[in-house]
Write a protein that holds these residues in place. Structure first.
Motif, PDB file in Angstrom:
ATOM      1  N   LEU A  28     -30.546   4.946 -28.855  1.00 55.11           N
ATOM      2  CA  LEU A  28     -31.074   3.629 -29.243  1.00 55.11           C
ATOM      3  C   LEU A  28     -31.487   2.786 -28.041  1.00 55.11           C
ATOM      4  N   PHE A  29     -30.963   3.095 -26.869  1.00 52.17           N
ATOM      5  CA  PHE A  29     -31.116   2.198 -25.733  1.00 52.17           C
ATOM      6  C   PHE A  29     -31.951   2.749 -24.588  1.00 52.17           C
ATOM      7  N   ILE A  30     -32.533   3.921 -24.755  1.00 52.90           N
ATOM      8  CA  ILE A  30     -33.335   4.449 -23.649  1.00 52.90           C
ATOM      9  C   ILE A  30     -34.686   3.744 -23.649  1.00 52.90           C
ATOM     10  N   ASN A  31     -34.994   3.118 -22.537  1.00 50.85           N
ATOM     11  CA  ASN A  31     -36.221   2.339 -22.410  1.00 50.85           C
ATOM     12  C   ASN A  31     -37.353   3.183 -21.831  1.00 50.85           C
ATOM     13  N   HIS A  32     -38.564   2.704 -22.080  1.00 46.83           N
ATOM     14  CA  HIS A  32     -39.776   3.343 -21.569  1.00 46.83           C
ATOM     15  C   HIS A  32     -40.031   2.909 -20.126  1.00 46.83           C
ATOM     16  N   SER A  33     -40.613   3.808 -19.365  1.00 52.38           N
ATOM     17  CA  SER A  33     -41.157   3.475 -18.053  1.00 52.38           C
ATOM     18  C   SER A  33     -42.414   4.304 -17.834  1.00 52.38           C
ATOM     19  N   CYS A  34     -43.402   3.701 -17.198  1.00 54.26           N
ATOM     20  CA  CYS A  34     -44.616   4.430 -16.815  1.00 54.26           C
ATOM     21  C   CYS A  34     -44.353   5.279 -15.570  1.00 54.26           C
ATOM     22  N   ASN A  35     -43.182   5.132 -14.977  1.00 55.02           N
ATOM     23  CA  ASN A  35     -42.727   5.947 -13.858  1.00 55.02           C
ATOM     24  C   ASN A  35     -41.312   6.428 -14.195  1.00 55.02           C
ATOM     25  N   PRO A  36     -41.186   7.306 -15.207  1.00 55.03           N
ATOM     26  CA  PRO A  36     -39.870   7.681 -15.731  1.00 55.03           C
ATOM     27  C   PRO A  36     -39.079   8.571 -14.773  1.00 55.03           C
ATOM     28  N   ASN A  37     -37.767   8.591 -14.999  1.00 46.88           N
ATOM     29  CA  ASN A  37     -36.903   9.480 -14.214  1.00 46.88           C
ATOM     30  C   ASN A  37     -36.261  10.557 -15.086  1.00 46.88           C
ATOM     31  N   SER A  38     -36.647  10.592 -16.363  1.00 47.81           N
ATOM     32  CA  SER A  38     -36.136  11.630 -17.262  1.00 47.81           C
ATOM     33  C   SER A  38     -37.199  11.963 -18.299  1.00 47.81           C
ATOM     34  N   ALA A  39     -36.939  13.032 -19.031  1.00 45.71           N
ATOM     35  CA  ALA A  39     -37.840  13.475 -20.095  1.00 45.71           C
ATOM     36  C   ALA A  39     -36.998  14.163 -21.158  1.00 45.71           C
ATOM     37  N   ILE A  40     -37.598  14.402 -22.300  1.00 47.05           N
ATOM     38  CA  ILE A  40     -36.896  15.123 -23.363  1.00 47.05           C
ATOM     39  C   ILE A  40     -37.247  16.595 -23.239  1.00 47.05           C
ATOM     40  N   LEU A  41     -36.232  17.396 -23.017  1.00 40.35           N
ATOM     41  CA  LEU A  41     -36.393  18.840 -22.916  1.00 40.35           C
ATOM     42  C   LEU A  41     -36.125  19.428 -24.288  1.00 40.35           C
TER      43      LEU A  41
END
Length: 185
Positions: free
Chosen positions: A73-86
């Motif tokens: 519920l709390f993962i925010n968006h970034s245009c320079n992310p440090n994670s992804a969904i595998l």
């Protein structure tokens, strides 16, 4: 990760409301957390259907989302992310994440609803200002993060990128035909 150990916590975020932050350094390639929640099958073929879809849903496939609980519920968006969904539900560090750093991912890589968009608040120098589904990503950004995108969303981008069509009407028509095909609740 050892049983009972924690990598993340939720607190106020500069990006939006609350966010997920690293308890300790997390290495590139490590699973940060698993998205949990109820799987939803839902057809979004127009603006009205898009308005009634869940605000926090995370796309996992064709007409499929997870309505996340807990950390999801709390993962925010970034245009320079440090994670992804595998795969479909594992949030994985795409670079080293420092203790105290907010864990973010690019929402476009888990969304194929062409009627969805949201104002970006990430504040990065490369901010896109408006976040839309994967079909609208510029080729340079898609190429940069392609290998960390779920396979379904890679295929959607390659087949339905808006630049592949003569106009928005053709794009919209082909997309709606695709998502309606074989849809059963």
């Amino acid at each position: 990760m050892k049983k009972g150990s924690k990598k993340i916590y939720v607190i106020e975020s500069k990006i939006h409301n609350k966010g997920i932050f690293a308890v300790k350094n997390i290495k590139r390639g490590e699973i940060v957390f698993i998205i949990k929640g109820k799987k939803i099958k839902f057809l979004i073929d127009n603006e009205e259907r898009a308005k009634i879809a869940g605000l926090n849903w995370i796309g996992i496939g064709k007409n499929e989302w997870i309505n996340p609980v807990n950390h999801g519920l709390f993962i925010n968006h970034s245009c320079n992310p440090n994670s992804a969904i595998l795969g479909r539900v594992a949030v994985v560090a795409t670079r080293n994440i420092k203790k105290g750093e907010e864990v973010t991912f690019d929402y476009s890589f888990s969304e194929a609803d062409i009627f969805w968009h949201v104002k970006c608040r990430c504040g990065n120098k490369n901010c896109r200002k408006i976040i839309k589904s994967i079909q609208f990503l510029p080729h340079k950004i898609f190429t940069q993060y392609k290998n960390s995108a779920p396979k379904y969303f890679q295929k959607v981008y390659e087949k339905f990128n808006v630049s592949n069509f003569k106009n928005k009407q053709e794009f919209r028509g082909k997309w709606v035909n695709f998502i309606k095909k074989d849809f059963n609740v």
